[in-house]
Design an enzyme around this catalytic site. Structure first.
Site, PDB file in Angstrom:
ATOM      1  N   ARG A 147       0.480  -0.825  -0.482  1.00 55.06           N
ATOM      2  CA  ARG A 147       0.083  -0.097   0.242  1.00 55.06           C
ATOM      3  C   ARG A 147       1.245   1.269   0.027  1.00 55.06           C
ATOM      4  NH1 ARG A 147      -2.037  -3.716   4.257  1.00 55.06           N
ATOM      5  NH2 ARG A 147      -4.601  -4.576   3.772  1.00 55.06           N
ATOM      6  N   LYS A 171      -1.866  -2.068   8.035  1.00 57.69           N
ATOM      7  CA  LYS A 171      -3.468  -1.275   8.331  1.00 57.69           C
ATOM      8  C   LYS A 171      -3.520  -2.634   9.708  1.00 57.69           C
ATOM      9  CE  LYS A 171      -6.240  -0.365   5.060  1.00 57.69           C
ATOM     10  NZ  LYS A 171      -8.043  -1.095   4.130  1.00 57.69           N
ATOM     11  N   HIS A 243      -1.799   2.273  -5.486  1.00 58.43           N
ATOM     12  CA  HIS A 243      -2.950   1.327  -5.315  1.00 58.43           C
ATOM     13  C   HIS A 243      -2.519   0.051  -6.737  1.00 58.43           C
ATOM     14  CE1 HIS A 243      -4.242  -0.209  -2.227  1.00 58.43           C
ATOM     15  NE2 HIS A 243      -5.194  -1.338  -2.640  1.00 58.43           N
ATOM     16  N   ARG A 246       0.365  -2.537  -7.087  1.00 55.64           N
ATOM     17  CA  ARG A 246      -0.278  -3.582  -5.626  1.00 55.64           C
ATOM     18  C   ARG A 246      -1.080  -4.538  -6.661  1.00 55.64           C
ATOM     19  NH1 ARG A 246      -1.006  -4.755  -0.488  1.00 55.64           N
ATOM     20  NH2 ARG A 246      -3.178  -5.269  -0.048  1.00 55.64           N
ATOM     21  N   HIS A 269      -3.901  -8.970   3.969  1.00 57.22           N
ATOM     22  CA  HIS A 269      -5.275  -9.398   3.854  1.00 57.22           C
ATOM     23  C   HIS A 269      -5.956  -9.879   4.714  1.00 57.22           C
ATOM     24  CE1 HIS A 269      -6.135  -7.642  -0.913  1.00 57.22           C
ATOM     25  NE2 HIS A 269      -6.011  -7.170   0.189  1.00 57.22           N
ATOM     26  N   TYR A 278      -8.728 -10.995  -7.474  1.00 53.04           N
ATOM     27  CA  TYR A 278      -7.652 -10.971  -7.885  1.00 53.04           C
ATOM     28  C   TYR A 278      -7.658 -12.471  -9.100  1.00 53.04           C
ATOM     29  CZ  TYR A 278      -5.779  -7.091  -6.191  1.00 53.04           C
ATOM     30  OH  TYR A 278      -5.720  -5.723  -5.152  1.00 53.04           O
TER      31      TYR A 278
END
Length: 297
Positions: A147, A171, A243, A246, A269, A278
């Protein structure tokens, strides 16, 4: 309870118990602010502990002109706010529990081809002082699937280049180890050992990998500007951002047959359902390949 006190407590809860970033906390705050304006504009102003499901549905009707994705995000913020109030015993029942968000079609992210990425990196002017830095940033963000916040927050103390890994803070301040490729390692080595050593670093910024000309770590905005300028330089018509690198990292891995769980781990994730987008990208790639190359398409 008044709205100001409830929102202040909610922000502390998100920061201390949920470990959310400042950007996420501000986004939640904006969602609750919209509800506050609606509640206080009533003839008999509503308070956080008196608002009902009917009131919330009226609020959703009032914001009905926003796009479904924005509406869904606002509802998500409102639901989180009332869950907090319930946890704190400020309310006895959650009025947002049965509040429904609009169905949104999940948009597949834009993806760069390997040729696009090579062209963007080749367009960097390495004769300029910022050139080696910009090349290292693009190589790292694509090689590691970071990110933008993870890239600009990358620390020298978290580089383990001797074993081909870097440690990333994602995150919720969750850390993960991500493999790094040879091209990214080479570009990092040139930036760190040939260029960055000549930068006068501001106090407190010594451990940041990527610095601006004033010796402070880069901002998100600067990274966006660098990428947009490079895209314009090569005439790339796609709407790209940091992004996009990524997304490209993930889709190229899936196209190449990488295990979904491994990609999930590298992207950081929490849920594999986030990574599964994806696989849809991969199906789209297969579909377009068949259309282009199959003799009966």
């Amino acid at each position: 309870m008044d709205w100001r006190s409830a929102k202040k407590g909610f922000q502390s809860y998100l920061r201390l118990e949920k470990s959310l970033s400042d950007n996420s906390i501000q986004a939640y705050g904006r969602d609750v602010d919209k509800l506050t304006q609606f509640a206080e504009a009533k003839f008999a102003p509503l308070k956080p502990d008196t608002i009902t499901l009917t009131d919330l549905r009226d609020f959703i009707v009032e914001i009905g002109d926003v796009v479904p994705t924005s509406q869904a995000r606002i509802i998500s913020g409102i639901k989180a706010f009332f869950k907090y109030l319930l946890l704190e015993d400020i309310i006895q029942t959650d009025p947002a529990e049965l509040l429904e968000a609009p169905k949104t079609r999940r948009k597949l992210p834009d993806v760069l081809t390997i040729e696009d990425i090579n062209n963007l990196i080749a367009a960097i002017d390495l004769s300029k002082p910022e050139g080696p830095r910009n090349k290292a940033m693009l190589e790292v963000i694509y090689s590691c699937g970071l990110r933008v916040s993870e890239l600009i927050g990358l620390k020298i103390s978290n580089l383990y280049l001797d074993i081909d890994f870097i440690k990333v803070t994602g995150k919720g301040n969750k850390e993960r180890l991500v493999p790094i490729g040879n091209e990214a390692k080479k570009a990092l080595d040139i930036w760190l050992n040939q260029v960055r050593v000549h930068v006068e670093v501001k106090k407190g910024e010594e451990d940041y990998v990527f610095l601006n000309r004033r010796g402070a770590h880069l901002t998100r905005e600067m990274m966006f500007i660098i990428i947009k300028q490079l895209a314009a330089l090569i005439g790339l018509k796609k709407n790209i951002s940091p992004h996009t690198f990524r997304h490209s990292f993930a889709s190229h891995l899936i196209e190449g047959g990488a295990d979904l769980r491994a990609v999930q781990e590298m992207l950081g994730h929490e849920s594999i359902t986030t990574t599964e987008i994806y696989t849809h990208l991969d199906r789209e790639y297969l579909r377009s390949t068949i259309i282009e190359f199959h003799p009966r398409s």
